[in-house]
Structure formats: C-alpha cells, structure tokens
Design a protein around this motif. Structure first.
Motif, mmCIF file in Angstrom:
data_model
loop_
_atom_site.group_PDB
_atom_site.id
_atom_site.type_symbol
_atom_site.label_atom_id
_atom_site.label_comp_id
_atom_site.label_asym_id
_atom_site.label_seq_id
_atom_site.Cartn_x
_atom_site.Cartn_y
_atom_site.Cartn_z
ATOM 1 N N GLY A 275 5.886 4.726 0.627
ATOM 2 C CA GLY A 275 5.933 5.611 -0.459
ATOM 3 C C GLY A 275 4.839 4.876 -1.815
ATOM 4 N N TYR A 276 6.282 4.089 -2.405
ATOM 5 C CA TYR A 276 6.249 3.279 -3.262
ATOM 6 C C TYR A 276 4.767 2.894 -3.704
ATOM 7 C CZ TYR A 276 10.628 4.986 -4.616
ATOM 8 O OH TYR A 276 11.862 5.716 -5.300
ATOM 9 N N ILE A 277 4.774 2.088 -3.052
ATOM 10 C CA ILE A 277 3.203 0.986 -2.669
ATOM 11 C C ILE A 277 2.041 2.411 -2.859
ATOM 12 C CG2 ILE A 277 1.905 -0.464 -1.728
ATOM 13 C CD1 ILE A 277 4.949 -2.233 -0.897
ATOM 14 N N ILE A 278 1.792 2.807 -2.252
ATOM 15 C CA ILE A 278 0.495 3.982 -1.993
ATOM 16 C C ILE A 278 0.595 5.009 -3.931
ATOM 17 C CG2 ILE A 278 -0.797 5.849 -1.531
ATOM 18 C CD1 ILE A 278 0.940 5.199 1.144
ATOM 19 N N MET A 279 2.142 5.331 -3.994
ATOM 20 C CA MET A 279 1.959 5.681 -5.555
ATOM 21 C C MET A 279 1.397 4.795 -6.303
ATOM 22 S SD MET A 279 2.017 8.976 -5.236
ATOM 23 C CE MET A 279 2.624 9.090 -7.060
#
Length: 110
Positions: free
Chosen positions: A40-44
């Motif tokens: 999720g952090y990478i997508i954000m």
C-alpha cells in the motif's frame, strides 16, 4: 462538463476514458484496502510521484501548443489551480508514503 467536451474534442470509446478510472481505482485500493502494508505504501509512493509530476508535464506541454481552442477556454484558470492542488496533494502523499516505508520495521512479524 469538461472544456474538451465543450470544444467538441471528446474522446469516444477506446481506452482513454478507462485510463483515469483504472488509475483512480488502484490508488484507492492501495490507500484503503492495503493500508499499513508495504504494498500500500509503494502504491501510494508511485501515485504521489505521478501526481507530483502532473503539473510539470502539463505546463511543459502547454508551451508547445501554439493555437489551441481548449487552452483558451474560460476554465483554464480553474484547470491551473486544480493542477497545482493535485501537485501539492501528490507531494504530501509521496512524503508520507516515503516516511511510512522508512519508519516501519518490516522484518518484525505483527
């Protein structure tokens, strides 16, 4: 109604209308479903980087337009402020995702 649709330049069919829906859906999925996870952090982080670059891309491409009816529409002031707001939002998303990736200890099990 968008300025391109008012000028008669609306895209009919194809992949153009779906591109925005797919990118928005993937960002929402990364934010809401994959919250507090590395993916999720990478997508954000990637979404924030794209949003941060969007005003730059549009401003560089706007210099190359010589006589464009859409650029002279009355909504151009609103469009520029929307682009700036998107860039600032992208900056915050990028910084917060980078901090979240850096501060978490991913080797520890929950």
């Amino acid at each position: 109604m968008t300025s391109s649709a008012r000028a008669g330049l609306a895209v009919r069919g194809g992949l153009e209308p779906r591109r925005g829906a797919v990118s928005s859906s993937s960002l929402l999925y990364g934010t809401l479903v994959l919250a507090e996870r590395r993916s999720g952090y990478i997508i954000m982080l990637i979404g924030g980087l794209f949003a941060l670059g969007m005003p730059v891309i549009h401003m560089v491409l706007a210099r190359t337009v010589v006589a464009n009816e859409v650029a002279r529409a009355r909504g151009d002031y609103f469009f520029v402020w929307t682009l700036l707001a998107l860039g600032v939002t992208g900056l915050f998303a990028f910084v917060l995702a980078a901090r979240g990736l850096r501060s978490r200890l991913w080797s520890q099990p929950r």
